[in-house]
Design a protein around this motif. Structure first.
Motif, PDB file in Angstrom:
ATOM      1  N   TYR A  44     -12.256  -8.648  15.199  1.00 25.19           N
ATOM      2  CA  TYR A  44     -11.515  -7.394  15.009  1.00 25.19           C
ATOM      3  C   TYR A  44     -12.041  -6.345  15.984  1.00 25.19           C
ATOM      4  O   TYR A  44     -13.028  -6.564  16.708  1.00 25.19           O
ATOM      5  CB  TYR A  44     -11.638  -6.913  13.563  1.00 25.19           C
ATOM      6  N   TRP A  49     -11.593  -0.520  13.091  1.00 30.00           N
ATOM      7  CA  TRP A  49     -12.052  -0.768  11.725  1.00 30.00           C
ATOM      8  C   TRP A  49     -12.809   0.445  11.181  1.00 30.00           C
ATOM      9  O   TRP A  49     -12.654   0.817  10.018  1.00 30.00           O
ATOM     10  CB  TRP A  49     -12.918  -2.008  11.683  1.00 30.00           C
ATOM     11  N   ARG A  50     -13.619   1.086  12.040  1.00 29.13           N
ATOM     12  CA  ARG A  50     -14.353   2.267  11.601  1.00 29.13           C
ATOM     13  C   ARG A  50     -13.390   3.373  11.172  1.00 29.13           C
ATOM     14  O   ARG A  50     -13.602   4.049  10.153  1.00 29.13           O
ATOM     15  CB  ARG A  50     -15.249   2.765  12.743  1.00 29.13           C
ATOM     16  N   ALA A  58     -10.930   0.773   3.168  1.00 28.77           N
ATOM     17  CA  ALA A  58     -11.800  -0.340   2.783  1.00 28.77           C
ATOM     18  C   ALA A  58     -12.076  -0.323   1.281  1.00 28.77           C
ATOM     19  O   ALA A  58     -12.473  -1.342   0.713  1.00 28.77           O
ATOM     20  CB  ALA A  58     -13.109  -0.278   3.559  1.00 28.77           C
ATOM     21  N   GLU A  90      -8.035  -6.569  11.783  1.00 31.83           N
ATOM     22  CA  GLU A  90      -9.110  -5.923  11.024  1.00 31.83           C
ATOM     23  C   GLU A  90      -9.224  -6.523   9.622  1.00 31.83           C
ATOM     24  O   GLU A  90      -8.205  -6.851   9.004  1.00 31.83           O
ATOM     25  CB  GLU A  90      -8.875  -4.414  10.951  1.00 31.83           C
ATOM     26  N   LEU A  92      -9.279  -6.054   6.481  1.00 32.46           N
ATOM     27  CA  LEU A  92      -8.955  -5.284   5.291  1.00 32.46           C
ATOM     28  C   LEU A  92      -8.874  -6.186   4.062  1.00 32.46           C
ATOM     29  O   LEU A  92      -9.416  -5.858   3.003  1.00 32.46           O
ATOM     30  CB  LEU A  92      -7.622  -4.545   5.488  1.00 32.46           C
ATOM     31  N   THR A  95     -12.301  -7.610   3.050  1.00 31.69           N
ATOM     32  CA  THR A  95     -13.223  -6.595   2.545  1.00 31.69           C
ATOM     33  C   THR A  95     -12.704  -5.905   1.297  1.00 31.69           C
ATOM     34  O   THR A  95     -13.315  -5.943   0.232  1.00 31.69           O
ATOM     35  CB  THR A  95     -13.482  -5.551   3.651  1.00 31.69           C
ATOM     36  N   GLY A 122     -18.306   1.348   4.526  1.00 30.29           N
ATOM     37  CA  GLY A 122     -18.492   0.558   5.734  1.00 30.29           C
ATOM     38  C   GLY A 122     -19.932   0.349   6.096  1.00 30.29           C
ATOM     39  O   GLY A 122     -20.256  -0.022   7.235  1.00 30.29           O
TER      40      GLY A 122
END
Length: 761
Positions: A44, A49-50, A58, A90, A92, A95, A122
């Motif tokens: 990813y 993602w951040r 998340a 990513e 998702l 997570t 995260g």
């Protein structure tokens, strides 16, 4: 992503905000940045993602105590749909759904809150490891075992298909004598070896080899006594989220393809002008809309009940539909693009490979279809009837006690007059008009409640003709009729005193209804009607007709048409029944020779009948699209199969379950469209999707029925199938033949969809 029918669905405020945010966020996503990460660890894009973590996504399944947003499934699935539309890699689902789902079910609240908080922020990456490793990926047995060693558990085995190869912690599912436990294992734990394998879509997955990996009791996330149920529930949530991602991918690829067809030219014209391609695109739109309906219906199940069986069935139905639909749609879009789609230059290849991976993960279409069927069959085979709401149980018990034997599984559909006695019984109980609002004498049921009611009727084999007064004219008069017309006609429709037929089609105006030539000329307080109608269902039994006639011959084709109510006993009307292939006189030709109709029988304004006609046509296609026809045929197929001892025969069972899944999908589409109508939203061309899918599903079922019946299916005779029931396979087959013709042939419906919904011309 272009949603084909955004006007149909009324999402809650939370879902609307989430959907809009996700759409805006992924609008800047590009396939080039996705390609750059393929085959790498992580697969990813860390900066993307951040940002998603900072958006709070998340933790969409975590509650506020863990700094999550605790979104509804309705809202969360819109987020996953946009992720799929962007082909975003990513993690998702891994997570926010799988890992968070396990952590949130820990029996230790403090542990759950702390771990979920770190996940939602995260700070810590968790990955669920539950599947046996790929064959040959590691020596020894596949799967994982746990055994007690002093004050710790020792884990051994091989697990794989973990699409978060850089996870800091693995949530390892391992079986012991007490059951399935779920344990937190650090990536660098002694005895754990992490290898990798690349999926076809470029996502790198971890493969775990565990050899006497010691896990302290503090790292037991879910003890063995609770692990099996927890894992099952988490995987079902994962299946649902995966279904939304597959939906997003197929909808996006169809949108890309439609734009390509509009702009790409061959033989001096745009590809969108070729009817064969238009019809192919219309069928793909049907796949997308059906999948959307099933995913939304499944989300409602998850939001409204904690019943694990209902959730399992809903999740597997959604995953089966989305897995099959995504592969079919994206494959077809490759074909519609031509050779360019087989190159890296075209982005569709990224979507195809991702769909291949996601369709297989958490069970492919067949596995999930079988799982849903087995869960549903298990509930019916144990001798216990599914629990019904009190109002529906009252109706079921009353029908069981009062339905005459002649009405149970008749050889053919019963006409209005044949079913008149039953209609009157239902009217006496106040149950004759399920869909009508209570203020007009109806039951005021929701679309889902109405479907439940028909399911009860189907268990008794009720098979009567559609009452057009109830299903078509009544709703139209409630909307367009004058108070006087409502007071005069609606009570008589309810009581069965007046039966109605529909005067629409003509010899030169079948599917092209706007070409009708029957005229109505105003003379004082009357209209004088001349012309002919054809294919008029049960006109020889009807008391009244609602009729379209041209009142302004100088107006354009779709203008100058008015909507009239005609007494069938009026002088000048001649009715000639038409014998159909079953030998029944279901259809008629109706001739009008200077028939005088009172002007007060005009519904709505003069020359505005086309607007109302479209409303009735929409209602007709909704009714033609009712799943009860396909469900009735499916019940007959089940009975014939059981009578021949085929219920457990693999080929028959596979065919039957596939058709049963199609019917369940059809139900979701029907309820979604009917719900839109009940809530005041307007259906346009998309209603043709329902008519096409319903009629063609019905025909596929009766074709299978005919083949299963063999030579018996070619006899003009009923076959006894036990419990005093009989099936006439040949008549079942023939009854379904005109379904793709009446209400506007399916070919014309595809033309309508191409022009008005898909904007292809």
């Amino acid at each position: 992503m272009n949603h084909l029918t955004p006007h149909i669905d009324a999402f809650g405020e939370e879902a609307v905000l989430v959907g809009e945010s996700a759409r805006a966020f992924f609008a800047s996503s590009d396939v080039k940045s996705i390609r750059e990460r393929l085959g790498r660890i992580p697969s990813y894009r860390p900066p993307v993602w951040r940002q998603m973590v900072d958006m709070g996504w998340a933790g969409w399944r975590a509650d506020a105590a863990a700094q999550g947003s605790a979104l509804s499934f309705e809202a969360g699935l819109l987020l996953h749909e946009e992720l799929g539309a962007a082909a975003a890699p990513e993690p998702l689902l891994q997570t926010a759904v799988l890992a968070a789902g396990v952590l949130g079910r820990s029996p230790s609240p403090a542990y759950a809150v702390e771990a979920l908080g770190r996940l939602a922020r995260g700070e810590t990456a968790y990955a669920l490891a539950w599947q046996p490793a790929a064959r040959g990926a590691a020596p020894g047995p596949r799967g994982a075992r746990a055994r007690r060693q002093g004050d710790a558990m020792a884990l051994d085995g091989a697990l794989g298909y973990i699409p978060l190869a850089d996870a800091e912690y693995f949530l390892v599912c391992a079986r012991c004598e007490e059951g399935l436990g779920i344990y937190r294992v650090r990536r660098d734990a002694p005895g754990l070896a992490v290898a990798t394998v690349e999926r076809i879509d470029g996502v790198v997955c971890a493969q775990l080899a565990l050899e006497r990996v010691r896990v302290a009791d503090a790292d037991t996330v879910i003890p063995p006594a609770q692990g099996e149920a927890a894992l099952e529930a988490v995987l079902d949530e994962g299946r649902l989220a995966l279904s939304a991602e597959l939906l997003g991918a197929m909808a996006e690829v169809l949108d890309i393809t439609l734009e390509y067809l509009r702009t790409r030219k061959q033989f001096g014209r745009a590809l969108s002008g070729f009817q064969a391609l238009q019809h192919r695109a219309a069928d793909l739109a049907g796949q997308v809309e059906t999948t959307r309906s099933v995913v939304q219906a499944s989300a409602r199940v998850f939001d409204q009940t904690a019943d694990p069986i209902r959730r399992r069935i809903a999740a597997s139905r959604a995953k089966a539909r989305a897995s099959a639909g995504a592969i079919e749609v994206i494959n077809a879009c490759v074909q519609l693009h031509g050779g360019i789609a087989y190159t890296e230059e075209c982005d569709i290849g990224v979507y195809l490979k991702r769909a291949m991976a996601l369709a297989a993960w958490l069970g492919d279409a067949r596995a999930n279809r079988d799982r849903a069927a087995e869960l549903a069959e298990r509930g019916s085979d144990d001798g216990a009837r599914a629990e019904l709401p009190a109002w529906l149980e009252e109706i079921r018990a009353w029908v069981e006690d009062n339905l005459p034997p002649a009405y149970r599984y008749p050889a053919r559909r019963m006409s209005w007059r044949e079913a008149h006695g039953w209609h009157r019984k239902l009217h006496e109980r106040g149950w004759v008009a399920p869909a009508w609002p209570r203020e007009f004498g109806g039951m005021g049921l929701t679309p889902y409640e109405e479907l439940q009611l028909h399911e009860v009727y189907e268990t008794f084999g009720l098979n009567t003709f559609q009452n057009m007064g109830l299903t078509m004219l009544g709703p139209l008069l409630q909307r367009y009729g004058t108070p006087a017309q409502q007071q005069e006609y609606l009570p008589r429709i309810l009581s069965g005193e007046t039966y109605w037929c529909q005067g629409y089609s003509e010899p030169e105006a079948g599917s092209d209804l706007a070409a009708l030539r029957t005229s109505a000329v105003r003379e004082g307080d009357e209209f004088v009607v001349n012309g002919q109608k054809i294919w008029t269902s049960l006109a020889h039994e009807a008391d009244m007709m609602f009729l379209l006639a041209r009142t302004d011959p100088a107006a354009k084709k779709q203008q100058g048409i008015s909507f009239l109510l005609v007494d069938m006993k009026t002088p000048g009307i001649t009715v000639n029944p038409i014998v159909n292939l079953t030998g029944a006189k279901d259809f008629c030709s109706v001739f009008f020779d200077n028939v005088r109709v009172p002007a007060k029988n005009l519904v709505g304004e003069p020359n505005q009948g086309w607007t109302m006609a479209k409303s009735v046509l929409g209602s007709e296609r909704i009714m033609i699209g009712h799943p009860r026809f396909a469900k009735s045929a499916l019940q007959a197929l089940r009975q014939i199969g059981a009578n021949r001892g085929l219920s457990e025969e693999p080929v028959f069972r596979h065919l039957y379950r596939g058709l049963a899944a199609e019917v369940a999908d059809l139900e979701a589409l029907y309820v979604r469209y009917l719900d839109a109508l009940r809530n005041g939203r307007q259906l346009g061309a998309e209603v043709s999707l329902l008519k096409i899918r319903s009629s063609e599903t019905w025909q596929r079922i009766v074709e299978t029925l005919r083949e299963t019946a063999g030579e018996q299916g070619a006899l003009d005779a009923q076959e006894a199938v036990g419990d005093g029931l009989s099936v006439h396979a040949a008549v079942q087959f023939l009854h379904a033949r005109p379904a793709t013709i009446y209400g506007g042939s399916n070919e014309i419906q595809r033309n309508i969809l191409a022009a008005h919904l898909l904007k292809l011309s």
